[in-house]
Write a protein that holds these residues in place. Sequence first.
Motif, short mmCIF file in Angstrom:
data_model
loop_
_atom_site.label_atom_id
_atom_site.label_comp_id
_atom_site.label_asym_id
_atom_site.label_seq_id
_atom_site.Cartn_x
_atom_site.Cartn_y
_atom_site.Cartn_z
N MET A 1 0.75 -1.29 0.02
CA MET A 1 -0.08 -0.03 -0.14
C MET A 1 0.83 1.32 -0.15
O MET A 1 1.93 1.10 0.82
N ASN A 2 0.39 2.33 -0.73
CA ASN A 2 1.11 3.53 -0.80
C ASN A 2 0.73 4.33 0.21
O ASN A 2 -0.70 4.65 0.33
N ALA A 3 1.58 4.84 1.19
CA ALA A 3 1.42 5.71 2.39
C ALA A 3 0.83 6.98 1.78
O ALA A 3 0.50 7.67 2.65
N LEU A 4 1.31 7.45 0.56
CA LEU A 4 1.06 8.87 -0.07
C LEU A 4 -0.57 8.91 -0.01
O LEU A 4 -1.10 10.27 0.24
N PHE A 5 -1.51 7.94 -0.26
CA PHE A 5 -2.95 8.06 -0.21
C PHE A 5 -3.55 7.53 0.84
O PHE A 5 -4.74 7.07 0.59
N GLU A 6 -3.19 7.66 2.04
CA GLU A 6 -3.89 7.29 3.33
C GLU A 6 -4.72 7.98 3.67
O GLU A 6 -6.03 7.62 4.34
N HIS A 7 -5.10 9.37 3.23
CA HIS A 7 -6.10 10.22 3.48
C HIS A 7 -6.61 11.02 2.15
O HIS A 7 -5.96 11.64 1.64
N ILE A 8 -7.77 10.84 1.66
CA ILE A 8 -8.40 11.37 0.71
C ILE A 8 -9.42 12.40 1.20
O ILE A 8 -10.27 11.98 1.89
N LEU A 9 -9.19 13.78 0.58
CA LEU A 9 -10.17 14.74 0.82
C LEU A 9 -11.33 14.81 -0.26
O LEU A 9 -10.82 15.13 -1.46
N VAL A 10 -12.51 15.06 0.30
CA VAL A 10 -13.34 15.25 -0.90
C VAL A 10 -14.39 16.62 -0.48
O VAL A 10 -15.07 16.65 0.35
N PRO A 11 -14.10 17.69 -1.17
CA PRO A 11 -14.78 18.92 -1.09
C PRO A 11 -16.02 18.62 -1.66
O PRO A 11 -16.36 18.16 -2.95
N TYR A 12 -17.35 18.91 -0.78
CA TYR A 12 -18.58 18.55 -0.99
C TYR A 12 -19.49 19.64 -0.86
O TYR A 12 -19.61 20.34 0.10
N ASN A 13 -20.22 20.10 -1.87
CA ASN A 13 -21.27 21.04 -1.87
C ASN A 13 -22.55 20.52 -2.14
O ASN A 13 -23.68 21.52 -2.35
N GLY A 14 -22.89 19.41 -2.15
CA GLY A 14 -24.08 18.70 -2.16
C GLY A 14 -24.76 18.32 -3.46
O GLY A 14 -25.91 18.15 -3.52
N ASN A 15 -24.10 18.73 -4.53
CA ASN A 15 -24.57 18.61 -5.91
C ASN A 15 -24.30 17.09 -6.33
O ASN A 15 -23.56 16.40 -5.58
N LEU A 16 -24.95 16.73 -7.55
CA LEU A 16 -24.58 15.45 -8.04
C LEU A 16 -23.24 15.17 -8.22
O LEU A 16 -22.61 14.24 -8.09
N ASP A 17 -22.46 16.35 -8.86
CA ASP A 17 -20.94 16.00 -9.18
C ASP A 17 -20.42 15.63 -7.92
O ASP A 17 -19.32 15.09 -8.01
N SER A 18 -20.60 16.52 -6.95
CA SER A 18 -19.57 16.18 -5.41
C SER A 18 -19.88 14.76 -5.07
O SER A 18 -19.04 14.49 -4.52
N GLU A 19 -21.24 14.53 -5.18
CA GLU A 19 -21.63 13.14 -4.88
C GLU A 19 -20.71 12.03 -5.69
O GLU A 19 -20.20 11.03 -5.00
N LYS A 20 -20.74 12.39 -7.00
CA LYS A 20 -19.84 11.41 -7.90
C LYS A 20 -18.29 11.38 -7.37
O LYS A 20 -17.56 10.32 -7.45
N ALA A 21 -17.79 12.54 -6.81
CA ALA A 21 -16.50 12.64 -6.53
C ALA A 21 -16.16 11.59 -5.26
O ALA A 21 -15.34 11.26 -5.00
N PHE A 22 -17.42 11.94 -4.47
CA PHE A 22 -17.36 10.81 -3.18
C PHE A 22 -17.22 9.53 -3.74
O PHE A 22 -16.39 8.76 -3.08
N ARG A 23 -18.13 9.10 -4.42
CA ARG A 23 -18.21 7.87 -4.72
C ARG A 23 -16.96 7.30 -5.28
O ARG A 23 -16.52 5.96 -5.08
N LYS A 24 -16.32 8.18 -6.26
CA LYS A 24 -14.83 7.75 -6.74
C LYS A 24 -13.93 7.55 -5.63
O LYS A 24 -13.15 6.71 -5.58
N ALA A 25 -14.00 8.67 -4.66
CA ALA A 25 -12.94 8.45 -3.30
C ALA A 25 -13.25 7.14 -2.66
O ALA A 25 -12.34 6.68 -2.20
N MET A 26 -14.57 6.80 -2.49
CA MET A 26 -14.67 5.64 -1.80
C MET A 26 -14.39 4.30 -2.37
O MET A 26 -13.73 3.64 -1.85
#
Length: 144
Positions: A1-26
Motif C-alpha cells: 500500500m502506498n502511504a501517500l494516499f492514506e487520507h483522501i479529501l472530498v470537497p462536497y457542496n451537495g450537488n450530484l457532481d460532488s457526490e460522484k467525487a465522493f463515490r470515486k474517492a470511496m
Amino acid sequence: MNALFEHILVPYNGNLDSEKAFRKAMSLAISIGAKITILTCLEERHTFGFKTKTSKQEFEKESKLVELQHQKLKKLAKEHDVSCDSKIVKNGLASIKILEFADKHNVGLIVMTKTKLASHYEKQHYHSTVENVFRNTSCPILIL
C-alpha cells in the motif's frame, strides 16, 4: 500500500457532481485502505452587511441540511468498511479552506469534480474553486 494516499479529501457542496467525487474517492479508499474526509465550506450571508437573527437562522438551517448529507455519505462509507469523517467550515473562500485543510491534515489526495464549462472571459477573470485548488495544492488532485 502506498502511504501517500492514506487520507483522501472530498470537497462536497451537495450537488450530484460532488457526490460522484465522493463515490470515486470511496472506490479508491476501498482498494487502497485509505480514509476519507468530506469537507463542506459554508458562507454566512449577512443582510445589508449586518449579521441579523434571520441570517444566523438561515445559516444554522443550511448547516443542519449539510450535516444530514454528510451523515448519509458516512453511512454509505461505513457499509463498505471505509473510515469516513466530515467537517463543515464557515466563511472564507472555498479553495483557500480546502488548501488549508489539506495542508493541516496531511491529505494525500483531493478528489473533486469540475462542474461548469466556463467561457474564455470567465476563465480569465473568475477562476473556479477547482482551478484554484489545482494551481496551489501541494498534494495530488483527481479532477473528474
